[in-house]
Design an enzyme around this catalytic site. Structure first.
Site, PDB file in Angstrom:
ATOM      1  N   ASN A 137       1.358   6.096   1.151  1.00  0.00           N
ATOM      2  CA  ASN A 137       1.015   6.695   2.444  1.00  0.00           C
ATOM      3  C   ASN A 137       0.306   5.648   3.291  1.00  0.00           C
ATOM      4  O   ASN A 137      -0.850   5.311   3.025  1.00  0.00           O
ATOM      5  CB  ASN A 137       0.123   7.920   2.228  1.00  0.00           C
ATOM      6  CG  ASN A 137      -0.295   8.569   3.537  1.00  0.00           C
ATOM      7  OD1 ASN A 137       0.276   8.309   4.593  1.00  0.00           O
ATOM      8  ND2 ASN A 137      -1.289   9.433   3.470  1.00  0.00           N
ATOM      9  N   TRP A 138       0.984   5.145   4.306  1.00  0.00           N
ATOM     10  CA  TRP A 138       0.433   4.058   5.117  1.00  0.00           C
ATOM     11  C   TRP A 138      -0.589   4.538   6.131  1.00  0.00           C
ATOM     12  O   TRP A 138      -1.273   3.722   6.751  1.00  0.00           O
ATOM     13  CB  TRP A 138       1.561   3.319   5.833  1.00  0.00           C
ATOM     14  CG  TRP A 138       2.500   2.596   4.921  1.00  0.00           C
ATOM     15  CD1 TRP A 138       2.498   2.606   3.553  1.00  0.00           C
ATOM     16  CD2 TRP A 138       3.587   1.754   5.314  1.00  0.00           C
ATOM     17  NE1 TRP A 138       3.531   1.824   3.072  1.00  0.00           N
ATOM     18  CE2 TRP A 138       4.213   1.285   4.131  1.00  0.00           C
ATOM     19  CE3 TRP A 138       4.105   1.360   6.545  1.00  0.00           C
ATOM     20  CZ2 TRP A 138       5.319   0.442   4.144  1.00  0.00           C
ATOM     21  CZ3 TRP A 138       5.207   0.521   6.571  1.00  0.00           C
ATOM     22  CH2 TRP A 138       5.808   0.061   5.379  1.00  0.00           C
ATOM     23  N   LYS A 139      -0.655   5.838   6.372  1.00  0.00           N
ATOM     24  CA  LYS A 139      -1.585   6.410   7.346  1.00  0.00           C
ATOM     25  C   LYS A 139      -1.404   5.713   8.711  1.00  0.00           C
ATOM     26  O   LYS A 139      -0.285   5.377   9.072  1.00  0.00           O
ATOM     27  CB  LYS A 139      -3.012   6.339   6.818  1.00  0.00           C
ATOM     28  CG  LYS A 139      -3.130   6.969   5.421  1.00  0.00           C
ATOM     29  CD  LYS A 139      -4.544   7.080   4.923  1.00  0.00           C
ATOM     30  CE  LYS A 139      -4.567   7.666   3.523  1.00  0.00           C
ATOM     31  NZ  LYS A 139      -5.940   7.874   3.011  1.00  0.00           N
ATOM     32  N   GLY A 145      -2.812   5.146  -1.197  1.00  0.00           N
ATOM     33  CA  GLY A 145      -3.261   4.861   0.157  1.00  0.00           C
ATOM     34  C   GLY A 145      -3.403   3.369   0.406  1.00  0.00           C
ATOM     35  O   GLY A 145      -2.432   2.658   0.631  1.00  0.00           O
ATOM     36  N   GLY A 146      -4.637   2.870   0.345  1.00  0.00           N
ATOM     37  CA  GLY A 146      -4.908   1.471   0.687  1.00  0.00           C
ATOM     38  C   GLY A 146      -4.088   0.457  -0.078  1.00  0.00           C
ATOM     39  O   GLY A 146      -3.627  -0.545   0.487  1.00  0.00           O
TER      40      GLY A 146
END
Length: 252
Positions: A9-11, A236-237
């Site tokens: 998930n690159w947000k 995420g990160g």
């Protein structure tokens, strides 16, 4: 048999050029092949979805959207519909992420509508759920998770879960550097699987993939993924660096 899945998930990160470069790097890193049949997904921002679909053609990488509106169309400025995603070649959408719940006020009732819309349009759903730190400290975490799942998903027919992936994300472990221990992750995943077994039967529960999301890194991925009810991760990160993301994929 449950699918093993690693989704990034690159947000709200990566402009178009950076997104292209990251996809290039991921493709290079995973080109050696995923021998275990792991599904690999990336979820760029809306503005990069079309490019991402084109750049991942003829690769094992699937492209997901980070959100969608529940309505077919209408006067909803800044929103995106299921049909728009499908028209781009996107067939997966993440719903219920804790940041959508916290910053944009998304409720379980709203998420139930979004899930219905996504499934009704043929999209696969990665459904996120998880407790806050105060819920964990007060030992209310199981009840919170049970309520989230029941209110958003338990109106569905049994067959719908063929198109749903669950993602447990303890909110206190997202972007904080804190991570639920492998034992804590397994405990919650087992609890969730038992919930589904009671409501929909063991056969359904045993086929639902449940991902863990919460500061997964190359250093801790293998231990977390080794737990029997953890079927992969929503990253995420660490998904923003090709080498890290690939290392996590290879840990499964």
């Amino acid at each position: 048999m449950r699918q093993k899945i690693v989704a990034g998930n690159w947000k709200m990160n990566k402009n178009l050029d950076e997104a292209k470069e990251l996809i290039k790097g991921i493709k290079k890193e995973v080109k050696a092949g995923i021998e275990k049949g792991t599904r690999v997904m990336i979820a760029p921002s809306f503005v990069n979805l079309q490019s991402a679909v084109k750049k991942t053609q003829k690769s094992i990488i699937e492209v997901a959207a980070q959100n969608m509106h529940q309505s077919k169309n209408g006067a909803f400025t800044g929103e995106v519909s299921a049909d728009m995603l499908i028209n781009l070649g996107v067939n997966i959408v993440i719903l219920g992420h804790s940041e959508r719940r916290e910053y944009f006020g998304e409720t379980d009732a709203l998420l139930a509508q979004k899930v219905d819309s996504a499934l009704g349009n043929g999209l696969e759903v990665v459904f996120c759920f998880g407790e806050l730190l105060e819920d964990r400290k007060s030992e209310n975490h199981f009840k919170v998770v049970e309520n989230q799942l029941k209110k958003a998903l338990f109106h569905l027919q049994k067959g719908s879960f063929a198109n749903i992936i669950l993602a447990y994300e303890p909110v206190w472990a997202i972007g904080t550097g804190e991570t639920a221990s492998p034992e804590q992750a397994q405990e919650m995943h087992a609890f969730v699987r038992e919930l589904f077994a009671k409501e929909y039967g063991k056969d359904t529960a045993d086929t639902i993939s449940i991902l863990y999301g919460g500061s997964v890194k190359p250093a801790n991925a293998k231990e977390i993924f080794s737990k029997p009810d953890v079927d992969g991760g929503l990253i995420g990160g660490a998904a923003l660096k090709a080498e890290d993301f690939a290392a996590i994929i290879k840990s499964i």
